[in-house]
Design an enzyme around this catalytic site. Sequence first.
Site, PDB file in Angstrom:
ATOM      1  N   HIS A  36       9.854  28.405  27.365  1.00  0.00           N
ATOM      2  CA  HIS A  36      10.410  28.553  26.018  1.00  0.00           C
ATOM      3  C   HIS A  36      10.127  27.319  25.175  1.00  0.00           C
ATOM      4  CE1 HIS A  36      13.812  25.709  25.795  1.00  0.00           C
ATOM      5  NE2 HIS A  36      13.800  25.810  27.115  1.00  0.00           N
ATOM      6  N   CYS A  37      10.195  27.534  23.864  1.00  0.00           N
ATOM      7  CA  CYS A  37      10.156  26.404  22.925  1.00  0.00           C
ATOM      8  C   CYS A  37      11.358  26.576  21.997  1.00  0.00           C
ATOM      9  CB  CYS A  37       8.831  26.366  22.167  1.00  0.00           C
ATOM     10  SG  CYS A  37       8.482  27.872  21.238  1.00  0.00           S
ATOM     11  N   GLN A  38      11.205  26.296  20.706  1.00  0.00           N
ATOM     12  CA  GLN A  38      12.352  26.427  19.816  1.00  0.00           C
ATOM     13  C   GLN A  38      12.472  27.838  19.258  1.00  0.00           C
ATOM     14  OE1 GLN A  38      14.704  24.251  19.481  1.00  0.00           O
ATOM     15  NE2 GLN A  38      15.872  25.349  17.913  1.00  0.00           N
ATOM     16  N   TYR A  77      14.625  28.634  22.134  1.00  0.00           N
ATOM     17  CA  TYR A  77      15.921  28.001  22.360  1.00  0.00           C
ATOM     18  C   TYR A  77      16.930  28.407  21.286  1.00  0.00           C
ATOM     19  CZ  TYR A  77      19.254  24.293  23.584  1.00  0.00           C
ATOM     20  OH  TYR A  77      20.368  23.599  23.974  1.00  0.00           O
TER      21      TYR A  77
END
Lengths: 466, 466
Positions: B430-432, B458
Amino acid sequence: MLFRLIYDDALAQAAYLVGCQRTREAVVFDPERDVDRYIDLAASEGLRIVGAAETHIHADFLSGTRELCERVGAAAYLSAEGGPDWSYRWLTKKSGGGSYAHRLLRHNDSFDIGGVRVRAVHTPGHTPEHLCFEITDRGSGAGDAMGLISGDFVFVGDVGRPDLLESAAGQVGAMEPSARALARSLREFNALPEYLQLWPGHGAGSACGKALGAVPQSTVGYEQRFNHALALASDEGAFVRDILSGQPEPPAYFARMKRENRDGPAVLGAVPAPRPISAGDVPNGAAVLDTRPWEQFRDGHLRGALSAPLDRSFPTVAGSFVEPGEDIALVCEASEVDRAVRMLVRVGLDRVVGFVLPSMISSAPGLVRTKEVDAPGARALVASGRVAVLDVRRGAEFEAGHIDGATNIAHVRLGPRIEAVPRGKALLVHCQAGVRSARACAYLEKRGFDVTNLAGGYAAWEKARG
Amino acid sequence: MLFRLIYDDALAQAAYLVGCQRTREAVVFDPERDVDRYIDLAASEGLRIVGAAETHIHADFLSGTRELCERVGAAAYLSAEGGPDWSYRWLTKKSGGGSYAHRLLRHNDSFDIGGVRVRAVHTPGHTPEHLCFEITDRGSGAGDAMGLISGDFVFVGDVGRPDLLESAAGQVGAMEPSARALARSLREFNALPEYLQLWPGHGAGSACGKALGAVPQSTVGYEQRFNHALALASDEGAFVRDILSGQPEPPAYFARMKRENRDGPAVLGAVPAPRPISAGDVPNGAAVLDTRPWEQFRDGHLRGALSAPLDRSFPTVAGSFVEPGEDIALVCEASEVDRAVRMLVRVGLDRVVGFVLPSMISSAPGLVRTKEVDAPGARALVASGRVAVLDVRRGAEFEAGHIDGATNIAHVRLGPRIEAVPRGKALLVHCQAGVRSARACAYLEKRGFDVTNLAGGYAAWEKARG
């Protein structure tokens, strides 16, 4: 804050998109009429255009402010200064009825686009209502301005000409008081902080001044140091003499632009997309703008066609030689049609009914040629007494040296001055290098004159001196 | 003087064309590698490129200076400062033998392009050899400078990061002395006149700083007032702490760029024009850059393909996930091929062997899917203990809040840090917001990992908190 220049090379015109990344709102300063470009650019940055502002009532292009009001519901930010002659008259004429959202600004009024503070500074001279817009990036915490959107007030290396109300729009006696007002505005400019960016409305090649620099923007301090016209402003008499001499002749369409920008440019809706047509389908009475190179045009074109290659002179040529009510047919490659149409609508020429591919011209019936001679041939013609000489350069060029007995009318003023073109004799038409005179020849042929172009112009003529 | 910005939106990189209209000569500052753009722009203004200058040895793109030397015989103007580690090594390697015309500049050296005076100002910090170029328009009679081409020294609202020699090029211990050198250079900047224009090498989005503004240029005085990093320079300790914290992870390809720019970028000759191929014609072992939207990629792509939509992240993604020796096949519309290829050669990826039309992918055999879950699904996965969490955001984002037990590797550093990726378990990546992690998932699948992308990243994870 986000800041973007959107520059039109042909009209040397600068629009600015200024936005706030926090609220995702943006305002366009001095938009041209094909506003999809600004809308798309804003969208690509995640911004929505909520405002359109004008520094002044433009003379050289049709404003896109009303178009943005219609298309995206932008609020118009316009000058309330300058008196009733040059007050906007379209704000209550919304399509479908009612008024556009708008705000009329007086000196020192300000408005906010998200974190961007815009303050109006009344700077009369180029026009009576002229505003500059001081931009402050409050969203980044700045308490002082970043720069000045200066419109046609101060350019890089020049200032906006104060003569257009008289020389282009016919308001007799306006020239000198405008020049004095400009001198006063410039003296106030000289008190601004040096570090401010200067974002002018035009660059090199614009007809809104005489010596605009080829650097896109400047700073207040640099202009205070090196701008010749600005330096003169402290001596009002000298300034007025200097600024009113040597200005290029305003193209004939300028008067119409000023009127339409005040009264309300027609709403465009979308950029016209003309269809391909054959040479035989060109409607009767349509103006034909033939974009092929001059040599091809000269050797065979549709009767009455205008020579208008798609270079930077295209909008000026079209604006000077086509009437706004006329249908227009282009002779143009399909890939260039959109570019040509955009240049046309920017000067209010919307009725583009079709385009003919250049490859279809040579087989069209009834092609006509335009006569052209080299300099020795021209000298022989003149010596024979069989031609009158028409010099279509600017007045300042004419005064610096010309052919004996020549009549001088700048090519962009031939329309309104057609009565002054010599009659009863064939015309030898020339400019400095042979380009402007080629455009003029096509126009004069359309108007029924017997013309011959001087290839290489006055430069070649002088070189061929015996 | 003529001045033009040529801006690369994807790398947020600014090159400048500066010319003299009298001698018809021009110089390009910090050119990228597809130099036909500069040559064509100069030609359209009637100018010939006679020089190419670099502010410093770039880390984020491959320089076009050598290309201009080869293509138009331009003289190279390069830094002689900074010591032997970062001296140029390609000046004697002209194609066909011999040396390029060049001049190595020390602090205060100057050269002229027609009426344009260019003075080098040594400004170490971002790199040891870094120069700024002060531009004076002597042709217009100016005795003082107009502005400063500032490279990666001072940006709008930021300064060039001094950590790259260590964080990207691996020169251990270089970071703090570089930061101190930068502070000294900035204190000298603070003594410059306010009115000067500032023409920086990068804009918003560049990885060469942490908070570059979205305004294309500035003035010395404005930065002196409002540039946070510049204001800190008088307190060297505070400056060093501030400037070395929170910098984005440098993409993996930066080290290679620095080396190649010092040793000599390969001569390109012309922008590659790959041919259309079928999915079956993609050479074995070629890197496939699939530019389709993520959803289409996710639901079916060629085995081993990388997800690389043609947005501003394209060069960074390609530079981070493709090795320079690899052949490249694009999945790309024909109309986008040239744009994609230009972005690739700018980061030294020249071996583009063909492109597959997106419409041909769905019928290709052996398509694979990438797994993706929404936030509630991801929470269930994590609770089950069946996955390890890989957080591919920047370190600063990770530190501000992350999923318990997650491993953090910025997506642009996955290549060199592949050994640190958790093994033995499937990965939840995952990232943002789910975009960077999508790129990472494709790369990790290619490298043999079992991955699932967290849609919405996130942000969605936090929103789904029970």
